[in-house]
Design a protein around this motif. Structure first.
Motif, PDB file in Angstrom:
ATOM      1  N   SER A   8       0.956  -1.156   0.629  1.00  0.00           N
ATOM      2  CA  SER A   8       0.037   0.413   0.618  1.00  0.00           C
ATOM      3  C   SER A   8       1.076   1.305   0.113  1.00  0.00           C
ATOM      4  CB  SER A   8      -0.959  -0.157   0.742  1.00  0.00           C
ATOM      5  OG  SER A   8      -0.319   0.393   2.729  1.00  0.00           O
ATOM      6  N   SER A   9       1.784   0.909   0.180  1.00  0.00           N
ATOM      7  CA  SER A   9       3.121   2.351   0.726  1.00  0.00           C
ATOM      8  C   SER A   9       3.179   2.690  -1.040  1.00  0.00           C
ATOM      9  CB  SER A   9       3.943   1.859   1.688  1.00  0.00           C
ATOM     10  OG  SER A   9       4.996   0.898   0.958  1.00  0.00           O
ATOM     11  N   VAL A  10       4.024   1.654  -1.594  1.00  0.00           N
ATOM     12  CA  VAL A  10       4.235   1.488  -2.260  1.00  0.00           C
ATOM     13  C   VAL A  10       2.922   2.211  -3.574  1.00  0.00           C
ATOM     14  CG1 VAL A  10       4.640   1.192  -5.384  1.00  0.00           C
ATOM     15  CG2 VAL A  10       5.386  -0.035  -3.594  1.00  0.00           C
ATOM     16  N   GLU A  11       1.424   1.798  -3.632  1.00  0.00           N
ATOM     17  CA  GLU A  11       0.880   2.725  -4.123  1.00  0.00           C
ATOM     18  C   GLU A  11       0.535   4.266  -3.892  1.00  0.00           C
ATOM     19  OE1 GLU A  11      -2.296  -0.558  -3.600  1.00  0.00           O
ATOM     20  OE2 GLU A  11      -2.280  -1.404  -4.311  1.00  0.00           O
ATOM     21  N   ALA A  12       0.706   4.067  -2.770  1.00  0.00           N
ATOM     22  CA  ALA A  12       0.763   5.988  -2.515  1.00  0.00           C
ATOM     23  C   ALA A  12       1.470   6.563  -2.720  1.00  0.00           C
ATOM     24  CB  ALA A  12       0.482   5.298  -0.599  1.00  0.00           C
ATOM     25  N   GLY A  13       2.954   5.626  -2.742  1.00  0.00           N
ATOM     26  CA  GLY A  13       4.096   6.333  -3.616  1.00  0.00           C
ATOM     27  C   GLY A  13       3.276   6.828  -5.436  1.00  0.00           C
ATOM     28  N   GLY A  14       2.512   7.087  -5.415  1.00  0.00           N
ATOM     29  CA  GLY A  14       1.783   6.723  -7.245  1.00  0.00           C
ATOM     30  C   GLY A  14       2.455   5.395  -8.216  1.00  0.00           C
ATOM     31  N   TYR A  15       2.245   4.823  -7.387  1.00  0.00           N
ATOM     32  CA  TYR A  15       3.205   3.172  -8.362  1.00  0.00           C
ATOM     33  C   TYR A  15       2.779   1.959  -8.408  1.00  0.00           C
ATOM     34  CZ  TYR A  15       7.077   7.010  -7.783  1.00  0.00           C
ATOM     35  OH  TYR A  15       8.188   7.539  -7.724  1.00  0.00           O
ATOM     36  N   GLN A  16       2.469   1.332  -9.292  1.00  0.00           N
ATOM     37  CA  GLN A  16       1.807  -0.324  -9.083  1.00  0.00           C
ATOM     38  C   GLN A  16       3.692  -0.975  -8.767  1.00  0.00           C
ATOM     39  OE1 GLN A  16       1.419  -1.658 -12.603  1.00  0.00           O
ATOM     40  NE2 GLN A  16      -0.958  -0.347 -12.899  1.00  0.00           N
ATOM     41  N   GLN A  17       3.288  -1.951  -7.745  1.00  0.00           N
ATOM     42  CA  GLN A  17       3.975  -2.651  -7.107  1.00  0.00           C
ATOM     43  C   GLN A  17       4.538  -3.822  -7.852  1.00  0.00           C
ATOM     44  OE1 GLN A  17       4.473  -2.781  -3.906  1.00  0.00           O
ATOM     45  NE2 GLN A  17       6.912  -4.565  -4.519  1.00  0.00           N
TER      46      GLN A  17
END
Length: 483
Positions: A8-17
């Motif tokens: 979720s932190s990656v998604e919050a950063g605007g990226y896909q995992q």
């Protein structure tokens, strides 16, 4: 703020995992510890201590260890709050602005790209060539370096799991190596009497050196062993998107790796120094650590240990290459790196950034072809100046934005000690940088650093002219990492 998973932190950063989370707590620790690589750093720089400061110069290791722990504590504060690939690049982009973040990213790229070549060149000249009984030869060492870089690139492209397995094995082997060699040397000295504790206070071949205590003199140059070894502990943060539970595992790996390396390294250099039987002979040796082991433990044991240290060198170089490729990937997906459309590509089968890894290999080829003189010392010094700049800038950034950082429950936090630790870390970073740039031998490394920064500056101007939006917008929700 509710707890977030790494995904979720990656998604919050605007990226896909896109990168696969395969790294457990020990593997994350192993990444930072392998990057530091006590045995590798000491093998590569112990001769500089003996030749410039004498055996007594080893005690500067303690000052370097304490200073780098202070810096690691500050870096861990960031890593516990923004667990994204790119480490200081991401922290500065999101907490200051993308332009400053780009500067952090380029500095870190330069550092990692030079460091992987430095490690592999040390593998060639300090371990592999002595292992095969080859005479010191600069041209041969450079060819071996290129071959090692190629093999590492192929393995790093094949799988992150392969990298982590080799790295974890190398770390375990290195831990055993350092402890076993230290004990074996002390026992050998006690049994044979060849060696003495008097070495610990001896100036050796520098006894009559006129500039020993001068600014840029012999004693100051000896600091390069600690400064050149106890760096790269933030490598775990560069692979944060591939770590399980990054909020806990990455900060612990950063601090724990420096502390472990500092203690083990001190014990190792003390044992090596006590075991010197003939200071002038060992100081003149092309690979003094190997010479000490041969004198005290015999040629068979020397070869066994050189096999182990060669593997440790290989693992360290591979993890540096992996960390650098992740940084290139992180900057490229934000359109802030040359050829970013190519460099951001991740192979759908291996889930690794293939073009970014190949780029690191190409940089290594250029450096090995273009560098004049003693490539190893120049590479080590250059790859030590760059992190001193990065760490000092990171501490300044922390002092600037610390009041805006999210205080995540359960994450690493210095609490009331954060301000004095950060100020002490900043002072230490200034001292370290001064020590590194003042010696006369630092001219070529300084020119290497200046050339890399100039190249980056030209690309930065191109971005401002042709793609300003990339330096003015940030993916995701920046406020998720703040109060």
């Amino acid at each position: 703020m509710p707890a977030q998973t790494g995904e979720s932190s990656v998604e919050a950063g605007g990226y896909q995992q896109e990168l696969k989370r395969t790294l457990g707590p020990f593997q994350v620790f192993a990444i930072s510890f392998a990057f530091i690589s006590v045995a590798v750093g000491i093998f590569a720089t112990y001769d500089d201590v003996l030749q410039n400061a004498g055996p007594v110069g080893i005690w500067l290791w303690i000052a370097a260890a304490v200073g780098q722990v202070l810096v690691a504590l500050v870096v861990a504060q960031f890593a516990a709050r923004i667990p994204l690939s790119g480490s200081s690049y991401q922290w500065a982009s999101r907490l200051a602005n993308p332009k400053i973040g780009w500067g952090f990213g380029w500095l870190t790229f330069c550092y990692l790209a030079v460091a992987v070549v430095a490690v592999d060149n040390a593998l060639a000249s300090q371990a592999f060539m002595p292992l095969l009984g080859m005479r010191p030869d600069e041209g041969t060492a450079r060819l071996i370096t290129l071959a090692v870089l190629l093999v590492q690139a192929v393995l790093a492209i094949a799988s992150t799991r392969i990298v982590s397995m080799i790295n974890a094995t190398a770390v375990g082997l290195e831990l055993v190596l350092v402890v076993v060699v230290a004990i074996a040397l002390v026992v050998a000295v006690a049994v044979t009497g060849n060696g003495t504790t008097d070495n610990l206070t001896s100036r050796g071949v520098t006894e009559d050196a006129a500039d020993y205590f001068a600014v840029g003199g012999g004693l100051m140059i000896a600091m390069i062993m600690g400064l050149g070894t106890l760096v790269g502990f933030d490598a775990a943060a560069n692979l944060a998107e591939e770590a399980k539970d990054p909020y806990r595992s990455v900060p612990r790996a950063i601090v724990g790796s420096v502390v472990a390396a500092g203690v083990l390294g001190l014990l190792f250099v003390i044992a090596l120094t006590v075991a010197i039987d003939d200071i002038p002979k060992i100081s003149a040796s092309g690979s003094p650590v190997a010479a000490i082991m041969r004198d005290q433990l015999g040629p068979v044991m020397e070869r066994i240990l050189l096999v182990a240290i060669t593997f440790s060198f290989f693992g360290a170089g591979m993890v540096v290459m992996a960390a650098c490729s992740r940084l290139v990937f992180a900057m490229s997906r934000d359109a802030r790196f040359p050829a970013h459309r190519l460099m951001r590509r991740v192979d759908p089968r291996t889930r690794t950034p293939v073009p970014a890894t190949i780029l690191i290999l190409c940089v290594g080829v250029v450096l090995m072809v273009a560098l004049p003189g003693d490539a190893l010392l120049e590479l080590i010094t250059a790859s030590t100046i760059l992190p001193a700049l990065i760490y000092g800038s990171t501490v300044v950034l922390y002092l600037t934005v610390r009041k805006r950082l999210d205080r995540r429950k359960g994450a690493f936090d210095l609490g009331r000690f954060e301000l004095p630790v950060a100020i002490a870390a900043l002072l230490w970073s200034a001292v370290a940088l001064f020590v590194l740039v003042t010696p006369e031998d630092a001219l070529v490394p300084v020119l290497i650093v200046a050339g890399l920064l100039l190249t980056g500056g030209l690309f930065f101007l191109a971005l401002l002219i042709f793609d300003r939006e990339a330096l003015e917008t940030e993916p995701g929700d920046v406020s998720v990492f703040e109060h």
